[in-house]
Design a protein around this motif. Structure first.
Motif, short mmCIF file in Angstrom:
data_model
loop_
_atom_site.label_atom_id
_atom_site.label_comp_id
_atom_site.label_asym_id
_atom_site.label_seq_id
_atom_site.Cartn_x
_atom_site.Cartn_y
_atom_site.Cartn_z
N GLU A 7 6.85 0.20 -8.51
CA GLU A 7 5.67 -0.31 -7.80
C GLU A 7 4.52 -0.61 -8.76
OE1 GLU A 7 2.66 0.93 -4.16
OE2 GLU A 7 4.58 1.95 -4.43
N ARG A 27 10.12 -10.40 -3.25
CA ARG A 27 10.71 -9.46 -2.29
C ARG A 27 12.24 -9.54 -2.33
NH1 ARG A 27 6.81 -6.24 -2.60
NH2 ARG A 27 5.09 -6.41 -1.09
N ARG A 34 2.87 -4.01 -4.69
CA ARG A 34 1.89 -4.76 -3.90
C ARG A 34 1.93 -6.23 -4.31
NH1 ARG A 34 -4.66 -4.08 -4.52
NH2 ARG A 34 -5.27 -5.16 -2.58
N ALA A 74 3.18 -10.43 7.00
CA ALA A 74 3.07 -9.02 7.37
C ALA A 74 4.43 -8.34 7.37
CB ALA A 74 2.41 -8.88 8.74
N ASP A 75 5.44 -9.05 7.87
CA ASP A 75 6.79 -8.47 7.93
C ASP A 75 7.33 -8.15 6.54
OD1 ASP A 75 6.69 -8.77 10.66
OD2 ASP A 75 7.97 -10.57 10.71
N ASN A 76 6.88 -8.91 5.52
CA ASN A 76 7.36 -8.69 4.15
C ASN A 76 6.32 -8.03 3.26
OD1 ASN A 76 10.19 -10.17 3.73
ND2 ASN A 76 8.99 -11.34 5.22
N ASP A 77 5.30 -7.47 3.90
CA ASP A 77 4.26 -6.73 3.18
C ASP A 77 3.63 -7.56 2.06
OD1 ASP A 77 2.60 -4.57 2.74
OD2 ASP A 77 4.00 -3.56 1.38
N GLU A 79 0.20 -9.41 1.19
CA GLU A 79 -1.20 -9.52 1.59
C GLU A 79 -1.66 -10.97 1.41
OE1 GLU A 79 -3.87 -6.62 -0.17
OE2 GLU A 79 -2.15 -5.29 -0.56
#
Length: 416
Positions: A7, A27, A34, A74-77, A79
Motif C-alpha cells: 500500500e 487495480r 490509495r 467507488a466500487d474500485n476504491d 478517489e
C-alpha cells in the motif's frame, strides 16, 4: 489472481481516458494502495472522439462517451476528485497542490493532462459565435448551435477536427465553408494524394473550400481571409490543432519539448513521475524517434502501460499510432506515422483518383505509404478488418513487393 502490491498513494493528474484507464489497470494489477484521480472538469472521465463524431452528429447521447459507470470509482476504491485544479507539483516533498489549498502526497505520480485547443490569434476570434472543440461542454454548445440548420458555418482548418465538424454541420443542413492555408485538406498528415480525396468527399456533400488561404479577421457576420475574401458566417468553428498541457511539468522542472518528455517506459526525467496520452512526447523504439500522438488509441493504451510502469513492470511502449474517422460516406482507419516522410504511395484496389475526378463513385481502397520499399503507413477506406495486418506490415520493417501489395488477391498476411 494478480499479486497484491504494497500500500502507498498513487496520484493521477488528469481525469481523462488515459487517466481513468490507468486507474483501472492499477487495480487489475493488484495495487492495493490509495489511488487519487484528479480532474479540473466537473464530468467524470470520458472519451473524446464522440465529441466530433457520434455525439456531435446526434447519433449517440453523451452518456455513451463515459469511460466507466459512475459507481465504478467507488466500487474500485478510486478517489475521483472532479472540478479540482492541480496548481503545482512539489517534487521535493512528493506532493501535488490543489487550488483549494489541499496537498496530496504521492509515491508515484502520473500526468494525463491532455491538450487544449489551439486558439486562433486574429481580431474577433474571442466572440461568442466562434467555437473551439475540446471538451464535452464545447461539443454540447456547438451541437446546440448547429441543430437548427440553415446557418452559414465557416470552419477554420481542414485537419481531422475541422473536417469532422464540417461533416456534422452539413448533416444538420447548414451551409459550410472550410478555410485551410494548405493546398489540400490534411496535407501535412496524408499528403496531397489522399488529402484531395477528403476534399472530394466533402464537395460531393455541398461543402465549399477556400484552400491556400488563411484567416485575417472574424467579424460578427463574416470571416475575412488573408487574401481579403469575405465569407458570410453565422458561426465559426476553429479546428487548428491542439497544444499539450505541460505547464505543471514545466514549472516542476521536468523535461518538456512539445509535450512532457518520457522514455519508452513512459517515465519522465523524474523516476517517480510518469506521463501518458496527449501530453506525452514518447521515445518510441519502433519508430526510432520521439512522437507525441493525440489520438484516442494512444490514450487508451498509454494509460494502462503507464500504470504498469508505475508498478515496476517491464514496459516498452512501441505502439503503431492508430486513428479512425467517419465523414459522410467515408469510414477510415489509419496506422503509422509518416508525416510526409515517404517516397511512394501504393493503392490496393482502385486508385481513388477516379473518385476525385468524378468518374467513379467507388470509395473502397487501401493506401500504403512506403519509404525505401518499406510500409510506414496504411489507411483503409471503407475496407474493414485489415488494421492488424497493416500494423504488422509496419512493425516488420521489411521491404515489400509493390505489385503484390497492390493486388487485392494477395493476402496482406502473406506479405508480413
Amino acid at each position: 489472481m494478480p499479486e497484491e502490491i504494497p500500500e502507498e498513494t498513487f496520484v493521477i493528474v488528469g481525469a481523462s481516458l488515459a487517466g481513468a484507464k490507468a486507474a483501472q489497470k492499477l487495480r487489475e494489477e493488484g495495487f492495493a494502495g490509495r489511488v487519487v484521480l484528479i480532474g479540473d472538469e466537473a464530468r467524470r472521465p470520458y472519451e473524446r472522439p464522440p465529441l466530433t463524431k457520434e455525439f456531435l452528429t446526434g447519433k449517440d447521447p453523451l452518456d455513451k462517451a463515459y469511460v466507466h459507470e459512475e459507481s465504478w470509482y467507488a466500487d474500485n476504491d478510486v478517489e475521483l476528485r472532479l472540478g479540482t485544479a492541480v496548481t503545482r507539483i512539489d517534487r521535493a516533498r512528493r506532493e501535488v497542490h490543489l487550488a483549494d489549498g489541499e496537498r496530496v502526497g504521492y509515491a508515484r505520480l502520473l500526468l494525463t493532462t491532455g491538450a487544449s485547443a489551439r486558439r486562433l490569434d486574429v481580431p474577433g476570434a474571442e466572440q461568442d459565435h466562434v467555437h473551439h472543440i475540446r471538451t464535452a461542454d464545447d461539443s454540447e454548445r456547438l451541437r446546440s448551435a448547429l441543430v437548427a440548420g440553415d446557418r452559414r458555418v465557416v470552419v477554420v482548418g481542414a485537419g481531422w477536427i475541422g473536417l469532422e465538424t464540417a461533416a456534422a454541420a452539413r448533416g444538420y443542413g447548414n451551409d459550410v465553408h472550410v478555410v485551410e492555408p494548405e493546398p489540400t485538406p490534411l496535407h501535412r498528415v496524408l499528403g496531397p494524394e489522399l488529402g484531395e480525396v477528403f476534399a472530394s468527399v466533402h464537395r460531393r456533400q455541398g461543402v465549399d473550400f477556400t484552400l491556400g488561404d488563411g484567416v485575417a479577421e472574424i467579424s460578427a457576420t463574416a470571416v475575412v481571409t488573408s487574401s481579403g475574401a469575405s465569407l458570410p458566417a453565422d458561426l465559426v468553428i476553429v479546428g487548428i490543432g491542439a497544444v499539450p498541457n505541460t505547464r505543471l511539468a514545466e514549472e516542476a522542472g521536468l523535461g518538456v519539448d512539445n509535450g512532457v518528455l518520457v522514455d519508452q517506459a513512459l517515465c519522465t526525467s523524474d523516476p517517480e513521475i510518469f506521463a501518458a496520452g496527449d501530453v506525452a512526447n514518447i521515445q518510441n523504439p519502433l519508430l526510432g524517434r520521439r512522437i507525441r500522438v493525440e489520438h484516442w488509441a494512444n490514450a487508451l493504451n498509454g494509460g494502462p502501460d503507464a500504470a504498469r510502469s508505475m508498478l515496476g513492470r517491464d514496459v516498452v511502449y512501441d505502439r503503431v499510432p492508430y486513428f479512425y474517422t467517419d465523414q459522410f460516406e467515408l469510414g477510415m482507419e489509419a496506422s503509422g506515422d509518416w508525416a510526409g516522410d515517404y517516397d511512394d504511395v501504393v493503392y490496393r484496389g482502385k486508385d481513388p483518383s477516379a473518385y476525385v475526378s468524378g468518374e467513379s463513385d467507388d470509395l473502397e481502397f487501401i493506401a500504403f505509404w512506403l519509404s525505401g520499399g518499406r510500409v510506414v503507413g496504411g489507411m483503409n477506406v471503407n475496407v474493414w478488418d485489415v488494421t492488424d495486418d497493416i500494423q504488422a506490415l509496419i512493425r516488420s520493417g521489411k521491404p515489400v513487393d509493390r505489385d503484390r501489395l497492390a493486388d487485392p488477391g494477395v493476402p496482406l498476411s502473406s506479405l508480413i
